[in-house]
Scaffold this active site. Structure first.
Site, PDB file in Angstrom:
ATOM      1  CB  SER A 171      -3.477   7.034  -3.089  1.00  0.00           C
ATOM      2  OG  SER A 171      -4.113   6.320  -4.144  1.00  0.00           O
ATOM      3  CG  ASP A 172       2.285   3.954  -4.869  1.00  0.00           C
ATOM      4  OD1 ASP A 172       1.910   3.605  -6.000  1.00  0.00           O
ATOM      5  OD2 ASP A 172       3.446   3.751  -4.453  1.00  0.00           O
ATOM      6  CB  CYS A 173      -1.550   1.869  -7.731  1.00  0.00           C
ATOM      7  SG  CYS A 173      -1.387   3.078  -9.046  1.00  0.00           S
ATOM      8  CB  SER A 214      -2.085   3.993  -1.021  1.00  0.00           C
ATOM      9  OG  SER A 214      -0.795   3.823  -1.533  1.00  0.00           O
TER      10      SER A 214
END
Length: 772
Positions: A295-297, A299
């Site tokens: 995941s993007d941080c 997310s």
């Protein structure tokens, strides 16, 4: 990438997690074990997952079988916890290497034996070289330095780069990180850079693990009250298939990337990190990703707390893992996964599947092999080497684009232009040149320093920073221009204007920059060269049309050696060969196009996006770039002019008479002849130079609904040609790959009729017919 600094929220109450997080976090500055399975450790010597002669998949399952559920869950996050009883140290997954090893993520730190790393030009600048071998070589050098820093205990081996999103809108603050607006170019860049980073290790081994981000349709950060954490990107199947997903598919298919990162935004109402169709079905199912999905941080936290996609945090944890997410950048899965298992929303088997993907990548990196491997000898002497610094300079040379050169004002002559006024807020900058997601550069050469190697300089900033809020320094700048034999204005943008979380509202130069340029150009007694630093395009129509501005150069963000490269081009030591990887629109374009509209194609009063679909005036077009020499094209041999396409079974489901096309999926692609184009490139000028051969395809105007395509790039080749010489470039046209288009249902079709190939000013027509 972003790490939210807010506490996690559950309902209206703050969840107290500090103690838990402190247990998870390990200090990246402490001496950590470089590898598990130390042969000197009697505790682990006999464990099966430590045996290098055992197949990796068997080792992975052996390790997972030894872990408790709690231990497994603490491995689902970027700051993975240690398992001391098995000799496994903690590991920080988050490192960045967008255009050089960076300390943006917590996985890499500079200092001591590693004070810096080679900082190459920002990606948008390197993309302008259109040189695939250069892109791969930069990746190889970056991975050398990454491995050296890992061996020194100050970096990881998993790098969340490159960013291969499409530069859809010229205002996007992160456009600088991308390879530009064309999906084929972005895909080729992705595959080349990933191959360089990951190496060509035998037996599926990795030098470092790359990650293509941010999947998918992510290209808005913060515009007009809309931010990426709340944005729902409404995307048609057509645009998803022929634009937004193309670079990611190339990254997985051609680059064999070890990871893909899902984005913050929703796509058609679903968070990408909880979308089973996007993750499990597409990335892992259709494209066969051999790696992990991250995941993007924060997310997962974002789609629970800000998008309110699920009712409980346990449901959010379960939704992401069941959709195909393997690793959470952030603590959310470490906190709520066990509860999800206990509530029956998730099984331990689901957790095992996620772990198998991450641990497999670690084993492919050799992290469970003891102190073995082909990269163990890399160290401080392999970072910031002379060869690496030279490559950073060469990358800047190749990426800088000459946009205007009236009356052959450039190159300047050190004999005739002995005094040069160097003016502008970017004329003596350092960190501006390396853009965002950068580390600590080995060294810098500013534009002022570079030009000073060729001439005596008169320096005036003119403005206090690129915001240029006042004109108090204009008089001194004009005085310098009156005295000098030539004037170089170094203007443009920096991270205060365009950056992550910071989209622009317009395309003009900030503040009083335009006035400074105009006044200095009027005062200068010699030629005036305007150098622009920026990631996104700028409307500089005023300078393009001003006869007092002799030349315009776009330098992008040219990296640590940017000033030397700019000077070498201005004084003719290097002939510019870069081409724009994005369209430069006029300012009035953005008044017609909200950033929130994801549609690529023009309709009604909406003008469309990128050279492929936009139907309007431009300041400079995609692929534009001048040289100090001139090139001509000709077709060296007569190429194929007619092609018959057969399908497995010609019926109405396959051949659509209303659209006059055949589905690619039903075409006998393997039986179609290759169509080689032999393009002869002649250098008809006085300078040796490099040239990019672009091959565009224009489809027939038939009945495929909603096609709206002007033309699309199908191939590009970089070639160096000495003055007066010729070189032949061969481009093989593949009907299924290159002549296909995407219909409104997201299906690829080959239109029947006349396809026009554009090579410079040459047009070649191929008549495609169904074979009945």
């Amino acid at each position: 990438m972003s790490c939210n600094k807010k506490p996690l929220l559950f309902g209206n109450k703050v969840v107290v997690i500090l103690v838990f997080l402190l247990c998870l976090v390990h200090s990246s500055e402490s001496l950590r074990p470089l590898f598990a399975c130390n042969p000197a450790n009697g505790l682990t010597r006999t464990l099966r997952f430590c045996r290098v002669n055992v197949p990796i998949h068997v080792r992975v399952q052996d390790l997972i079988g030894r872990l408790t559920l709690q231990e497994k869950i603490r491995l689902l996050v970027n700051n993975a916890a240690a398992v001391p009883r098995l000799g496994i140290g903690g590991y920080e997954w988050w490192s960045e290497a967008l255009h050089g090893v960076s300390d943006i993520g917590p996985g890499a730190k500079f200092g001591g034996a590693f004070p810096g790393a080679t900082s190459f030009p920002q990606v948008i600048t390197t993309a302008a070289s259109f040189n695939q071998s250069l892109w791969e070589e930069i990746g190889r050098v970056v991975s050398d330095e990454a491995r050296a820093m890992y061996n020194g205990g100050v970096a990881g081996l998993t790098y969340w780069s490159p960013n291969v999103n499409i530069l859809r809108d010229p205002r996007w603050g992160r456009g600088q990180e991308t390879p530009g607006e064309d999906p084929i170019v972005a895909g080729k860049y992705a595959a080349s850079y990933v191959r360089g980073l990951q190496g060509n290790g035998a037996g599926n081994r990795l030098k470092v693990a790359a990650c293509c981000k941010h999947y998918t349709a992510y290209d808005l950060d913060n515009w007009n009250g809309v931010d990426r954490f709340h944005f729902n990107a409404k995307v048609s199947k057509q645009d998803l298939e022929d634009t937004y997903n193309v670079p990611f598919k190339s990254c997985v298919y051609e680059g064999k990337v070890a990871s893909v990162m899902c984005s913050y935004n929703q796509v058609n109402g679903k968070p990408t990190c909880a979308d089973e169709n996007l993750l499990k079905n597409t990335i892992r199912g259709q494209w066969r990703l051999n790696g992990y999905i991250v995941s993007d941080c924060d997310s997962v936290d974002v789609f629970f707390n800000q998008q309110h996609y699920t009712t409980t945090p346990e449901e959010a944890a379960a939704a992401s893992i069941k959709a195909g997410l393997d690793l959470d950048c952030g603590p959310f899965l470490a906190i709520f996964t066990e509860g999800a298992v206990k509530k029956g929303l998730l099984t331990e088997y689901d957790v095992n599947l996620a772990l198998a993907n991450t641990i497999t990548v670690q084993m492919r990196l050799g992290m469970f092999d003891g102190n073995l491997g082909p990269y163990a000898n890399l160290g401080p002497r392999d970072v910031c080497t002379l060869a690496h610094r030279h490559l950073a300079l060469e990358a800047a040379h190749q990426g800088i684009v000459l946009l205007k050169n009236s009356g052959r004002s450039l190159p300047l002559s050190p004999r005739r232009h002995r005094t040069v006024a160097v003016i502008g807020p970017n004329s003596d900058v350092t960190e501006t040149m390396i853009g965002n997601y950068a580390g600590k550069a080995c060294t810098y050469t500013t534009p002022l320093q570079g030009i000073s190697r060729y001439a005596r300089t008169l320096h005036q900033a003119g403005c206090a920073g690129v915001a240029c809020r006042g004109n108090q320094g204009f008089g001194a700048a004009e005085a310098a221009a009156r005295e000098a034999d030539a004037t170089v204005l170094v203007m443009g943008l920096d991270q205060s204007i365009e950056a992550e979380t910071r989209d622009r509202t317009g395309l003009l130069l900030p503040g009083y920059q335009q006035e400074l340029i105009t006044r200095v150009a009027q005062a200068s007694k010699g030629p005036v060269i305007l150098v622009l630093m920026s990631g996104g395009p700028i409307d500089v129509s005023f300078a393009k049309n001003n006869p007092r501005v002799s030349a315009i150069i776009w330098a992008g963000y040219p990296g640590q050696a940017g000033g030397a490269a700019i000077a070498n081009i201005i004084f003719g030591a290097v002939n510019p060969g870069g081409k724009l990887p994005m369209t430069w629109y006029p300012q009035d374009y953005v008044a017609k196009v909200p950033m929130t509209i994801m549609a690529m194609r023009a309709y009604g009063n909406y003008p469309g996006r990128t050279y492929r679909f936009y139907k309007g005036p431009v300041v400079f077009p995609f692929g534009f770039g001048l040289s100090y020499t001139t090139f001509t094209h000709s077709l060296a041999q007569s190429p194929l002019a007619q092609l018959s396409v057969s399908s497995y079974k010609l019926n109405s489901a396959i051949f659509n008479s209303s659209s006059n096309s055949i589905k690619v999926s039903h075409t006998n692609c393997g039986t179609l002849p290759k169509m080689p184009l032999h393009v002869e490139v002649s250098n008809t000028g006085e300078f040796d130079g490099t040239h990019t051969v672009f091959v565009f395809a224009e489809p027939p105007k038939n009945g495929i609904k909603g096609l709206g395509l002007n033309k699309q790039l199908i191939a590009f080749e970089k070639v160096h040609v000495t003055a007066g010489a010729k070189r032949t470039v061969q481009v093989d046209v593949d009907a299924c790959k290159h002549l296909g288009v995407v219909d409104e249902y997201g299906r690829r079709r080959i239109p029947m009729g006349e396809h026009k190939l554009h090579i410079g000013d040459i047009k070649h027509t191929i008549l495609v017919q169904p074979q009945l």
